[in-house]
Design a protein around this motif. Structure first.
Motif, mmCIF file in Angstrom:
data_model
loop_
_atom_site.group_PDB
_atom_site.id
_atom_site.type_symbol
_atom_site.label_atom_id
_atom_site.label_comp_id
_atom_site.label_asym_id
_atom_site.label_seq_id
_atom_site.Cartn_x
_atom_site.Cartn_y
_atom_site.Cartn_z
ATOM 1 N N SER A 1 0.837 -1.199 0.000
ATOM 2 C CA SER A 1 0.000 0.000 0.000
ATOM 3 C C SER A 1 0.871 1.248 0.000
ATOM 4 O O SER A 1 2.034 1.215 0.438
ATOM 5 C CB SER A 1 -0.905 0.025 1.242
ATOM 6 N N ARG B 1 0.194 5.781 0.384
ATOM 7 C CA ARG B 1 -0.710 6.921 0.451
ATOM 8 C C ARG B 1 -0.021 8.122 -0.177
ATOM 9 O O ARG B 1 1.013 8.569 0.305
ATOM 10 C CB ARG B 1 -1.138 7.267 1.876
ATOM 11 N N SER C 1 -0.004 12.114 -1.250
ATOM 12 C CA SER C 1 -0.524 13.383 -0.783
ATOM 13 C C SER C 1 -0.270 14.453 -1.834
ATOM 14 O O SER C 1 0.668 14.346 -2.630
ATOM 15 C CB SER C 1 0.146 13.797 0.530
ATOM 16 N N PHE D 1 -8.497 1.875 -4.602
ATOM 17 C CA PHE D 1 -7.988 3.205 -4.308
ATOM 18 C C PHE D 1 -9.071 4.017 -3.602
ATOM 19 O O PHE D 1 -10.263 3.834 -3.860
ATOM 20 C CB PHE D 1 -7.609 3.930 -5.603
ATOM 21 N N THR D 2 -8.652 4.940 -2.739
ATOM 22 C CA THR D 2 -9.580 5.831 -2.057
ATOM 23 C C THR D 2 -9.060 7.253 -2.112
ATOM 24 O O THR D 2 -7.952 7.514 -1.648
ATOM 25 C CB THR D 2 -9.787 5.421 -0.599
ATOM 26 N N SER E 1 -9.472 11.200 -0.930
ATOM 27 C CA SER E 1 -10.025 11.992 0.158
ATOM 28 C C SER E 1 -9.323 13.337 0.197
ATOM 29 O O SER E 1 -8.323 13.545 -0.497
ATOM 30 C CB SER E 1 -9.863 11.264 1.494
ATOM 31 N N TYR F 1 -5.536 13.491 -0.882
ATOM 32 C CA TYR F 1 -4.900 12.196 -0.650
ATOM 33 C C TYR F 1 -5.403 11.159 -1.655
ATOM 34 O O TYR F 1 -6.499 11.269 -2.189
ATOM 35 C CB TYR F 1 -5.212 11.686 0.758
ATOM 36 N N GLN G 1 -5.228 6.933 -1.315
ATOM 37 C CA GLN G 1 -4.788 5.685 -0.686
ATOM 38 C C GLN G 1 -4.809 4.593 -1.737
ATOM 39 O O GLN G 1 -5.848 4.348 -2.368
ATOM 40 C CB GLN G 1 -5.712 5.333 0.480
ATOM 41 N N ASN H 1 -4.202 0.613 -2.341
ATOM 42 C CA ASN H 1 -4.117 -0.685 -1.675
ATOM 43 C C ASN H 1 -4.033 -1.819 -2.692
ATOM 44 O O ASN H 1 -4.407 -1.662 -3.851
ATOM 45 C CB ASN H 1 -5.334 -0.898 -0.773
#
Length: 122
Positions: free
Chosen positions: A17, A19, A21, A68-69, A71, A80, A82, A84
């Motif tokens: 994973s 993240r 930014s 993917f997320t 936010s 962001y 994320q 995974n």
């Protein structure tokens, strides 16, 4: 002067994973929809995910759904992504972008960052 600065990319093993930014400055962040795009070597830049100014609505490409997320933290002017369950085929430079429509096309966005490299090793 508007600036979008991505960070968080790197080399990761398949299944891992990350993240990403994107720190924004020089613009009123909460006035903009935000998006993530990626570009692999020899390929066109493609849409990954988008989020409305409020963060209440998101949209993903078919390949990103479920893994993917996207936010955002408006108080920090930061976006962001994320990532995974990473697979080698997602290796690319990942770009964040700011625009007023939050669509899936590159012309829906006015401002772009320089990108961050994500490499997934098998």
């Amino acid at each position: 002067q508007v600036e979008l600065v991505e960070s968080g990319g790197g080399l990761v093993q398949a299944g891992g994973s990350l993240r990403l930014s994107c720190a924004a400055s020089g613009l009123t962040f909460y006035n903009f929809a935000m998006g993530w795009f990626r570009q692999a070597p020899g390929k066109e830049r493609e849409f990954v995910a988008a989020i409305t100014w409020s963060g209440l609505n998101t949209h993903y490409s078919d390949s990103a759904k479920g893994r993917f997320t996207i936010s955002r933290a408006n108080a920090k002017s930061t976006l962001y992504l994320q990532l995974n369950s990473l697979k080698p085929e997602i290796t690319a430079i990942y770009y964040c972008a700011a625009g007023h429509t939050g669509g899936i096309g590159i012309y829906d966005y006015t401002y772009w960052g320089q990108g961050t490299q994500v490499t997934v090793a098998s």
